[in-house]
Design an enzyme around this catalytic site. Structure first.
Site, PDB file in Angstrom:
ATOM      1  N   ASP A  79       0.718  -1.056  -0.084  1.00 20.81           N
ATOM      2  CA  ASP A  79      -0.029  -0.059   0.053  1.00 20.81           C
ATOM      3  C   ASP A  79       0.799   1.272   0.081  1.00 20.81           C
ATOM      4  O   ASP A  79       1.969   1.419   0.742  1.00 20.81           O
ATOM      5  CB  ASP A  79      -0.781  -0.045   1.396  1.00 20.81           C
ATOM      6  CG  ASP A  79      -1.704  -1.094   1.230  1.00 20.81           C
ATOM      7  OD1 ASP A  79      -2.134  -1.970   0.439  1.00 20.81           O
ATOM      8  OD2 ASP A  79      -2.546  -1.215   2.270  1.00 20.81           O
ATOM      9  N   HIS A 224       3.691  -2.563   2.636  1.00 18.53           N
ATOM     10  CA  HIS A 224       3.515  -1.022   2.338  1.00 18.53           C
ATOM     11  C   HIS A 224       4.707  -0.877   1.333  1.00 18.53           C
ATOM     12  O   HIS A 224       6.002  -1.347   1.750  1.00 18.53           O
ATOM     13  CB  HIS A 224       3.671  -0.209   3.615  1.00 18.53           C
ATOM     14  CG  HIS A 224       2.373  -0.432   4.185  1.00 18.53           C
ATOM     15  ND1 HIS A 224       2.447  -1.389   5.277  1.00 18.53           N
ATOM     16  CD2 HIS A 224       1.219   0.021   4.416  1.00 18.53           C
ATOM     17  CE1 HIS A 224       1.084  -1.251   5.813  1.00 18.53           C
ATOM     18  NE2 HIS A 224       0.540  -0.448   5.520  1.00 18.53           N
TER      19      HIS A 224
END
Ligand SMILES: [Zn+2]
Length: 280
Positions: A79, A224
């Site tokens: 992300d 991430h």
């Protein structure tokens, strides 16, 4: 008591928060109903509702925590990027392991680093929508939620030439209005079944252990490749540095995570591949 009153008592009126912490809704909302001061009025609740203005029925769209499959596959997801500090190293590690993943990009980050977005797609990975600028959607009204999701959808489509079919809300916080806009755009919503779970920075071995604990066929793993809202904070601010340190730990742990996945006889594929392989 009407259905509407009952929903209001339970705190489920208006846009409501779907999915995340659903079990806690009853407890907190009953307390809110007893002390009704400050609760939104009916008119305010109605103003927050997203309205369907398109010409097609919404049909069925799904929220995936994991994928029910017997196939030896799972989905790594990243992300907040693309980000030159993290994304290239992640792409290199994935390429070395022959793994594919799904990158939930922020529209602003893709606008800043379109070449990284193109590299993600060129190397066989999938791109999903992680909103324009990583606001907490539960604090926004329906119009602002629509803007956050639609702007990112346009940026991805225009920059990469492919319309995303996956949406992930920042923090996994999913108001009904966001679910509706994602559905209008043809996206299923993916949250996750595995994440680092420790809130402090941690060390690569600690984070690796938590992640490996959750690995199983059909798992959706949340990682991430940038720092979310930290991208809009001043340099050297405490939270920004802490987020960057957390991401660094995840990136350092990634090659060993990929080795652990292979060691368990599993392979990482894109979310769309995972869903297709399950025949769902
Ligand atoms: Zn995020």
């Amino acid at each position: 008591m009407t259905d509407r009153d009952r929903r209001r008592l339970l705190g489920l009126a208006g846009t409501g928060v779907a999915g995340v912490a659903a079990g806690a809704i009853g407890a907190t909302a009953v307390g809110a109903a007893v002390a009704d001061e400050g609760a939104p009025t009916d008119a305010e609740l109605e103003a927050r509702q997203a309205t369907w203005t398109g010409d097609r029925p919404l049909g069925v769209r799904r929220v995936w925590w994991s994928v029910p499959t017997e196939q030896p596959l799972l989905a790594l997801t990243f992300d907040d990027g693309p980000d030159p500090l993290f994304t290239p190293r992640i792409l290199d590690a994935l390429a070395s392991a022959g793994a594919r993943a799904t990158f939930f990009v922020m529209g602003t980050m893709l606008e800043r680093h379109p070449e990284l977005g193109r590299r993600i797609v060129d190397e066989g990975h999938e791109v999903g929508n992680h909103t324009w600028s990583h606001e907490n959607l539960t604090f926004l009204d329906a119009e602002a939620i629509r803007d956050q999701i639609e702007r990112a959808h346009r940026a991805i489509t225009d920059t990469l030439g492919v319309a995303p079919v996956w949406f992930r809300p920042p923090r996994g916080a999913l108001p009904g209005a966001a679910l509706r806009v994602a559905s209008e755009l043809g996206c299923d919503t993916a949250v996750w079944s595995v994440s680092r779970t420790i809130s402090q920075v941690g060390t690569p071995p600690e984070v690796l252990e938590r992640l490996v604990d959750g690995l199983e066929p059909g798992a959706i793993v949340d990682l991430h490749d940038s720092i979310g809202r930290g991208n809009f904070m001043p340099p050297f601010s405490g939270l920004r540095d802490e987020l960057a340190a957390k991401r660094e730990v995840e990136v350092v742990a990634l090659p060993e995570l990929l080795a652990a996945i292979a060691g368990m006889g599993l392979s990482s594929v894109t979310l769309s591949e995972l869903v297709r392989s399950a025949g769902t």
